[in-house]
Design a protein around this motif. Structure first.
Motif, PDB file in Angstrom:
ATOM      1  N   GLY A  86       1.379  -3.009  -6.115  1.00 52.17           N
ATOM      2  CA  GLY A  86       1.128  -2.770  -7.359  1.00 52.17           C
ATOM      3  C   GLY A  86       0.061  -3.087  -7.987  1.00 52.17           C
ATOM      4  N   VAL A  87      -1.095  -3.108  -7.496  1.00 51.48           N
ATOM      5  CA  VAL A  87      -2.353  -4.171  -7.895  1.00 51.48           C
ATOM      6  C   VAL A  87      -3.459  -2.912  -8.788  1.00 51.48           C
ATOM      7  CG1 VAL A  87      -2.329  -5.970  -6.406  1.00 51.48           C
ATOM      8  CG2 VAL A  87      -3.582  -3.754  -5.564  1.00 51.48           C
ATOM      9  N   SER A  88      -2.693  -1.761  -9.166  1.00 48.81           N
ATOM     10  CA  SER A  88      -3.646  -0.984  -9.896  1.00 48.81           C
ATOM     11  C   SER A  88      -3.454  -1.155 -11.357  1.00 48.81           C
ATOM     12  CB  SER A  88      -3.355   0.535  -9.411  1.00 48.81           C
ATOM     13  OG  SER A  88      -1.918   0.779  -9.760  1.00 48.81           O
ATOM     14  N   ALA A  89      -2.757  -1.645 -11.962  1.00 49.27           N
ATOM     15  CA  ALA A  89      -2.332  -1.840 -13.109  1.00 49.27           C
ATOM     16  C   ALA A  89      -1.508  -3.200 -13.368  1.00 49.27           C
ATOM     17  CB  ALA A  89      -1.819  -0.707 -13.915  1.00 49.27           C
TER      18      ALA A  89
ATOM     19  N   GLY B 152      -7.853 -19.445  -5.040  1.00 48.97           N
ATOM     20  CA  GLY B 152      -8.276 -19.923  -3.597  1.00 48.97           C
ATOM     21  C   GLY B 152      -7.588 -18.918  -2.581  1.00 48.97           C
ATOM     22  N   ALA B 153      -6.705 -18.045  -3.185  1.00 48.62           N
ATOM     23  CA  ALA B 153      -5.833 -17.531  -2.021  1.00 48.62           C
ATOM     24  C   ALA B 153      -6.410 -16.260  -1.617  1.00 48.62           C
ATOM     25  CB  ALA B 153      -4.536 -16.799  -2.612  1.00 48.62           C
ATOM     26  N   GLU B 154      -6.066 -15.845  -0.294  1.00 46.61           N
ATOM     27  CA  GLU B 154      -6.766 -14.378   0.296  1.00 46.61           C
ATOM     28  C   GLU B 154      -5.639 -13.420  -0.043  1.00 46.61           C
ATOM     29  OE1 GLU B 154      -7.121 -11.890   4.499  1.00 46.61           O
ATOM     30  OE2 GLU B 154      -6.968 -14.367   4.615  1.00 46.61           O
ATOM     31  N   VAL B 155      -5.793 -12.638  -0.936  1.00 45.06           N
ATOM     32  CA  VAL B 155      -4.838 -11.685  -1.448  1.00 45.06           C
ATOM     33  C   VAL B 155      -5.049 -10.425  -0.899  1.00 45.06           C
ATOM     34  CG1 VAL B 155      -3.882 -10.774  -3.553  1.00 45.06           C
ATOM     35  CG2 VAL B 155      -4.646 -12.995  -3.489  1.00 45.06           C
ATOM     36  N   ILE B 156      -4.145  -9.538  -0.425  1.00 44.91           N
ATOM     37  CA  ILE B 156      -4.086  -8.303  -0.044  1.00 44.91           C
ATOM     38  C   ILE B 156      -3.387  -7.678  -0.719  1.00 44.91           C
ATOM     39  CG2 ILE B 156      -3.600  -6.794   1.939  1.00 44.91           C
ATOM     40  CD1 ILE B 156      -5.610  -8.911   2.794  1.00 44.91           C
ATOM     41  N   GLY B 157      -4.054  -6.845  -1.569  1.00 44.59           N
ATOM     42  CA  GLY B 157      -3.393  -6.097  -2.917  1.00 44.59           C
ATOM     43  C   GLY B 157      -2.950  -4.585  -2.363  1.00 44.59           C
ATOM     44  N   ALA B 158      -1.748  -4.092  -2.460  1.00 45.07           N
ATOM     45  CA  ALA B 158      -1.576  -2.882  -2.223  1.00 45.07           C
ATOM     46  C   ALA B 158      -1.254  -1.846  -3.249  1.00 45.07           C
ATOM     47  CB  ALA B 158      -0.044  -2.674  -1.381  1.00 45.07           C
ATOM     48  N   ALA B 159      -1.745  -0.639  -3.289  1.00 46.87           N
ATOM     49  CA  ALA B 159      -1.728   0.188  -4.418  1.00 46.87           C
ATOM     50  C   ALA B 159      -1.461   1.994  -3.793  1.00 46.87           C
ATOM     51  CB  ALA B 159      -2.905   0.262  -5.239  1.00 46.87           C
ATOM     52  N   ARG B 160      -1.123   2.574  -4.639  1.00 45.32           N
ATOM     53  CA  ARG B 160      -0.893   3.784  -4.087  1.00 45.32           C
ATOM     54  C   ARG B 160      -2.248   4.724  -4.439  1.00 45.32           C
ATOM     55  NH1 ARG B 160       3.337   5.574  -7.430  1.00 45.32           N
ATOM     56  NH2 ARG B 160       2.090   5.496  -9.001  1.00 45.32           N
ATOM     57  N   ASP B 161      -2.912   4.392  -5.370  1.00 47.43           N
ATOM     58  CA  ASP B 161      -4.172   5.050  -5.729  1.00 47.43           C
ATOM     59  C   ASP B 161      -5.464   4.163  -5.634  1.00 47.43           C
ATOM     60  OD1 ASP B 161      -6.462   5.904  -7.030  1.00 47.43           O
ATOM     61  OD2 ASP B 161      -5.367   7.152  -8.396  1.00 47.43           O
TER      62      ASP B 161
ATOM     63  N   GLN C  42      -4.139   0.641   0.839  1.00 52.93           N
ATOM     64  CA  GLN C  42      -3.187   1.913   0.372  1.00 52.93           C
ATOM     65  C   GLN C  42      -1.961   1.779   0.772  1.00 52.93           C
ATOM     66  OE1 GLN C  42      -1.680   5.073   1.440  1.00 52.93           O
ATOM     67  NE2 GLN C  42      -1.712   5.652  -0.534  1.00 52.93           N
ATOM     68  N   LEU C  43      -1.009   1.912   0.058  1.00 54.66           N
ATOM     69  CA  LEU C  43       0.347   1.805   0.117  1.00 54.66           C
ATOM     70  C   LEU C  43       1.160   2.642  -0.984  1.00 54.66           C
ATOM     71  CD1 LEU C  43       2.927   0.724   1.454  1.00 54.66           C
ATOM     72  CD2 LEU C  43       3.048  -1.309   0.164  1.00 54.66           C
ATOM     73  N   ASP C  44       1.818   3.802  -0.340  1.00 59.13           N
ATOM     74  CA  ASP C  44       2.618   4.710  -1.533  1.00 59.13           C
ATOM     75  C   ASP C  44       4.077   4.471  -1.178  1.00 59.13           C
ATOM     76  OD1 ASP C  44       4.138   6.408  -2.960  1.00 59.13           O
ATOM     77  OD2 ASP C  44       2.892   8.179  -2.248  1.00 59.13           O
ATOM     78  N   LEU C  45       4.787   3.394  -1.803  1.00 62.36           N
ATOM     79  CA  LEU C  45       6.103   3.184  -1.689  1.00 62.36           C
ATOM     80  C   LEU C  45       7.083   4.178  -1.644  1.00 62.36           C
ATOM     81  CD1 LEU C  45       6.205  -0.419  -3.465  1.00 62.36           C
ATOM     82  CD2 LEU C  45       6.302   0.118  -1.226  1.00 62.36           C
ATOM     83  N   ALA C  46       6.645   5.414  -2.038  1.00 64.70           N
ATOM     84  CA  ALA C  46       7.505   6.493  -2.243  1.00 64.70           C
ATOM     85  C   ALA C  46       7.373   7.574  -0.985  1.00 64.70           C
ATOM     86  CB  ALA C  46       7.251   7.500  -3.636  1.00 64.70           C
ATOM     87  N   SER C  47       6.500   6.876  -0.104  1.00 65.07           N
ATOM     88  CA  SER C  47       6.374   7.541   1.010  1.00 65.07           C
ATOM     89  C   SER C  47       6.685   6.816   2.505  1.00 65.07           C
ATOM     90  CB  SER C  47       5.062   8.285   1.318  1.00 65.07           C
ATOM     91  OG  SER C  47       4.627   8.715   2.597  1.00 65.07           O
ATOM     92  N   LEU C  48       7.706   6.945   3.038  1.00 66.45           N
ATOM     93  CA  LEU C  48       8.054   6.187   4.357  1.00 66.45           C
ATOM     94  C   LEU C  48       6.989   6.376   5.493  1.00 66.45           C
ATOM     95  CD1 LEU C  48      11.996   6.933   4.961  1.00 66.45           C
ATOM     96  CD2 LEU C  48      10.645   4.738   3.833  1.00 66.45           C
ATOM     97  N   ASP C  49       5.989   7.334   5.356  1.00 62.80           N
ATOM     98  CA  ASP C  49       5.189   7.558   6.549  1.00 62.80           C
ATOM     99  C   ASP C  49       3.858   6.502   5.862  1.00 62.80           C
ATOM    100  OD1 ASP C  49       3.471   8.493   8.659  1.00 62.80           O
ATOM    101  OD2 ASP C  49       2.206   9.450   6.813  1.00 62.80           O
ATOM    102  N   SER C  50       3.628   6.491   4.554  1.00 62.17           N
ATOM    103  CA  SER C  50       2.640   5.548   3.968  1.00 62.17           C
ATOM    104  C   SER C  50       2.943   4.160   4.329  1.00 62.17           C
ATOM    105  CB  SER C  50       2.363   5.902   2.644  1.00 62.17           C
ATOM    106  OG  SER C  50       1.571   4.760   1.768  1.00 62.17           O
ATOM    107  N   VAL C  51       4.313   3.738   3.967  1.00 57.03           N
ATOM    108  CA  VAL C  51       4.908   2.355   4.308  1.00 57.03           C
ATOM    109  C   VAL C  51       4.656   1.865   5.442  1.00 57.03           C
ATOM    110  CG1 VAL C  51       6.896   0.981   4.412  1.00 57.03           C
ATOM    111  CG2 VAL C  51       6.480   2.322   2.387  1.00 57.03           C
ATOM    112  N   ARG C  52       5.014   2.929   6.537  1.00 60.66           N
ATOM    113  CA  ARG C  52       4.898   2.704   8.383  1.00 60.66           C
ATOM    114  C   ARG C  52       3.409   2.415   8.354  1.00 60.66           C
ATOM    115  NH1 ARG C  52       8.783   6.914   8.585  1.00 60.66           N
ATOM    116  NH2 ARG C  52      10.716   6.127   8.947  1.00 60.66           N
TER     117      ARG C  52
END
Length: 123
Positions: free
Chosen positions: A29-32, A46-55, A80-90
């Motif tokens: 949820g790093v889009s807002a 200092g962290a290496e952050v991997i941010g996931a977002a649908r858009d 890119q990660l759309d939590l409403a899509s199992l394909d996107s999650v995979r």
């Protein structure tokens, strides 16, 4: 940690004096909102952050300043990660697993509230 934090605590108060160099963190949820601030604060410490977002386009704009402010070796990369899509999650999970790097922390920030009833692409 002996500090008490509450509803008015800031990320800087919580992370004061903490060096997250060498830590790898996944944040959804790093889009807002809170996702952007969480990713910003972690990368700034200092962290290496991997941010996931649908858009990703929206996330790039929302995190532009956070990515520029990353310090102490910190960084913020987007996936890119759309939590409403199992394909996107995979696809996202497969990509992260293929990279072969473990996460020290996972922050499942993305959420919704008071949405009208609907159905995902997976039913």
């Amino acid at each position: 940690m002996t500090n008490s934090f509450g509803a008015t605590s800031t990320t800087e108060e919580v992370l004061r004096g903490i060096d997250l160099s060498g830590k790898r963190v996944f944040v959804t949820g790093v889009s807002a909102g809170l996702g952007v601030e969480t990713a910003r604060a972690l990368a700034a410490h200092g962290a290496e952050v991997i941010g996931a977002a649908r858009d990703l386009s929206k996330a790039r704009g929302a995190t532009e300043q956070a990515r520029a402010e990353a310090s102490r070796g910190g960084s913020l990369h987007l996936v890119q990660l759309d939590l409403a899509s199992l394909d996107s999650v995979r696809r996202c999970a497969d990509s992260l697993l293929a990279a072969g790097k473990l996460f020290d922390v996972i922050i499942a920030n993305a959420g919704v509230m008071a949405c009208p009833k609907g159905t995902t692409v997976d039913g």
